[in-house]
Design a protein around this motif. Sequence first.
Motif, PDB file in Angstrom:
ATOM      1  N   LEU A 242     -11.393  -1.014   2.052  1.00  0.00           N
ATOM      2  CA  LEU A 242     -11.182  -1.659   0.760  1.00  0.00           C
ATOM      3  C   LEU A 242     -11.229  -3.179   0.885  1.00  0.00           C
ATOM      4  O   LEU A 242     -10.430  -3.786   1.606  1.00  0.00           O
TER       5      LEU A 242
ATOM      6  N   ALA B  35     -14.419   4.106  -3.692  1.00  0.00           N
ATOM      7  CA  ALA B  35     -13.204   4.277  -2.889  1.00  0.00           C
ATOM      8  C   ALA B  35     -12.506   5.598  -3.216  1.00  0.00           C
ATOM      9  O   ALA B  35     -11.934   6.239  -2.332  1.00  0.00           O
TER      10      ALA B  35
ATOM     11  N   LEU C  88      -9.884   6.369   2.988  1.00  0.00           N
ATOM     12  CA  LEU C  88      -9.765   4.979   2.539  1.00  0.00           C
ATOM     13  C   LEU C  88      -8.943   4.208   3.563  1.00  0.00           C
ATOM     14  O   LEU C  88      -7.839   4.629   3.926  1.00  0.00           O
TER      15      LEU C  88
END
Length: 212
Positions: free
Chosen positions: A9, A39, A45
């Motif tokens: 991220l 995402a 993630l």
Amino acid sequence: MNAPKVVVLDHGSGNLRSAERALVRVGAQVDVTADYGAAMDADGLVVPGVGAFAACMSGLRAVRGHQLIGRRLSGGRPVLGICVGMQVLFDRGVEHGVEAEGCGEWPGTVERLKAPIVPHMGWNVVEAPTGSVLFAGIEDERFYFVHSYAVRHWELSGGGPFRDPLVTWTPYDGDRFVSAAENGPLSATQFHPEKSGDAGAQLLANWLATLR
């Protein structure tokens, strides 16, 4: 078997490219992005983070990262926090007397280490619990830390809808702190696996294996 798809991220904080390279090294297909849909759809993630707790949270909120983490976890979808990316998973952080709200996925407060020398910088051991998936085969290795703040008291006694959390501790100069946690789909490390050589690579590989 297809490589697991992982999103690192991009919320403006963290060693994004280092994390990307480390994950690619152990067999992941990696995208560094702030795109919410990508995402959400990824197999895993990774939430990196460096610097101040409040600044990291501000960056996360700007890309709806706090909502993204919550939605993934509510669906049992894996999330891995690294360094400040671990810290923001807790209720709050206190730096220089200023309190900032975190994501609240775990109860607890991130606070300054109670040690004569801060920051804690360099290689250190971990005290991994029995049954740890992240540390399987690397329980006695050292990992690379760079931080002045951490969670010094674990407050979650049960795992809610998930299994009981597995908490890893690290001693440092008369103090100790939470250096990793595993709680259902949510995992995190205070150290930097992407800077921890072969041991860090194995930890990331262990995490990737949970995505298949």
